[in-house]
Write a protein that holds these residues in place. Structure first.
Motif, PDB file in Angstrom:
ATOM      1  N   SER A 163      41.100  86.279 107.860  1.00 15.57           N
ATOM      2  CA  SER A 163      41.801  86.775 107.046  1.00 15.57           C
ATOM      3  C   SER A 163      42.835  85.629 106.282  1.00 15.57           C
ATOM      4  N   ALA A 187      43.986  93.478 107.738  1.00 17.63           N
ATOM      5  CA  ALA A 187      43.597  92.168 107.599  1.00 17.63           C
ATOM      6  C   ALA A 187      42.500  91.565 106.804  1.00 17.63           C
ATOM      7  N   GLN A 192      46.189  85.397 109.884  1.00 14.98           N
ATOM      8  CA  GLN A 192      47.062  86.439 109.600  1.00 14.98           C
ATOM      9  C   GLN A 192      48.376  86.318 109.888  1.00 14.98           C
ATOM     10  N   THR A 193      48.669  86.012 111.187  1.00 15.86           N
ATOM     11  CA  THR A 193      49.766  85.654 111.600  1.00 15.86           C
ATOM     12  C   THR A 193      50.650  84.284 111.353  1.00 15.86           C
ATOM     13  N   GLN A 220      41.519  88.114 112.470  1.00 12.80           N
ATOM     14  CA  GLN A 220      42.985  87.841 112.081  1.00 12.80           C
ATOM     15  C   GLN A 220      42.930  86.487 111.467  1.00 12.80           C
TER      16      GLN A 220
END
Length: 347
Positions: free
Chosen positions: A303, A161, A280-281, A300
């Motif tokens: 990032s 990440a 991140q997602t 997350q």
């Protein structure tokens, strides 16, 4: 204060294609096939593709190439209504198919037709679906999420990440394939549309595009990845209705400047739709100004926004990790701070 998180240097791989001449006197000849994300509704090239062209030109410079052979590949019923500075040839794989398998077929066809040294795509949701498929068809191993270019065969990409950087070096022969993180590269300037060469894409017939369920925004705000200002809310917002506080702030800026995003916690709690998620997602953004409101600062999420030029954090918890990456921090109740900020922006 700012915290320098992992930056990944992306240098395109270079290898000679047997069908193309390699020496022009003392000059070196290299070429890149840039795979564009789907065109915008008006036929213009997406922001992510602008960044990919910049990365491609950096790689060409690293090879010592003097011909600047940058081929732009689009896929769809028609070619783009604009071009980008540095593109030497525009090619459209003509098709009405919207499935990514058809786009992967088009990349394979273009690779056979133009024999590029490097095929470069974007690490967007679309690019991350298409490029690995094309790589498998070409029997290549792709390098993903490159953020900076060191030299023609050496690259750095983030791990964990963005908490660590990996320096990778290509030793492979032949055409190489990679994706770049769009937010890590500047956007290539838009130019007038160039003459576009076409070929018919080989449609993938084992899957059919049924419908598009993503509703388009009617707010007049830009897409998260294209906005100059992003205002994101976290679990501290409390409810979907209270996201209106952030929307009011976004609308206080000049039209088309600010977009509203959300953390994964807020999305999981049903406060915001999935397409608003930053992290991140979710979507990776790098606006001129990022305002994190009621966001604790999970890695997350960081990032996905750490490359923003200026980060402002508003949180009533002085120990919130988000303050470690913020350029400016305000420890205050968001329902006091944000309306006050909105009033000052309007003034």
């Amino acid at each position: 204060m700012t915290m320098s998180l992992a930056r990944s240097l992306s240098r395109g791989f270079r290898a000679a294609a047997a069908s193309r001449p390699r020496n022009h006197g003392s000059a070196r000849f290299a070429s890149v096939l840039v795979v564009s994300d789907p065109l915008v509704e008006d036929g213009s090239l997406p922001v992510a593709t602008q960044s990919a062209v910049t990365a491609a030109l950096q790689w060409l410079k690293a090879t010592g190439d003097t011909t600047n052979d940058c081929i732009l590949l689009t896929t769809g019923p028609a070619g783009p209504t604009s071009s980008l500075e540095g593109v030497t040839q525009s090619v459209n794989a003509t098709t009405d198919s919207k499935v990514v398998e058809t786009a992967a077929n088009a990349i394979q066809q273009a690779a056979e037709k133009y024999s590029p040294d490097l095929i470069m795509g974007t690490a967007t949701k679309w690019g991350s679906s298409v490029i690995p498929r094309a790589a498998a068809m070409l029997q290549k191993s792709p390098l993903s999420d490159v953020v900076e270019i060191i030299d023609a065969k050496t690259f750095i990409r983030p791990l964990y990440a963005g908490n660590a950087l990996a320096k990778v070096q290509s030793t492979a022969e032949g055409c190489q394939i990679m994706t770049i993180r769009p937010t890590a590269f500047d956007k290539a300037p838009v130019t007038d549309a160039a003459e576009t060469e076409t070929f018919e894409a080989k449609d993938f017939t084992k899957a059919t595009w049924k419908s598009q369920s993503v509703s388009s925004s009617t707010s007049g705000r830009p897409d998260l990845t294209a906005a100059r200002i992003v205002i994101s809310g976290g679990r501290g917002i409390g409810s979907a209705e209270q996201f209106s506080v952030l929307e009011a702030l976004a609308d206080a800026f000049p039209a088309g400047q600010a977009a509203v995003g959300a953390s994964r916690a807020a999305v999981d709690a049903g406060m915001a739709p999935n397409d608003k998620q930053v992290g991140q997602t979710g979507k990776v953004v790098a606006p001129d100004l990022y305002i994190a409101v009621g966001i604790s600062g999970a890695i997350q999420h960081i990032s996905g926004m750490k490359d923003s030029k200026t980060i402002v954090a508003i949180n009533k918890d002085p120990e919130a990790p988000i303050f470690q990456v913020a350029d400016y921090g305000l420890v205050q109740d968001l329902f006091v701070a944000v309306p006050d900020l909105t009033g000052k922006v309007k003034a």
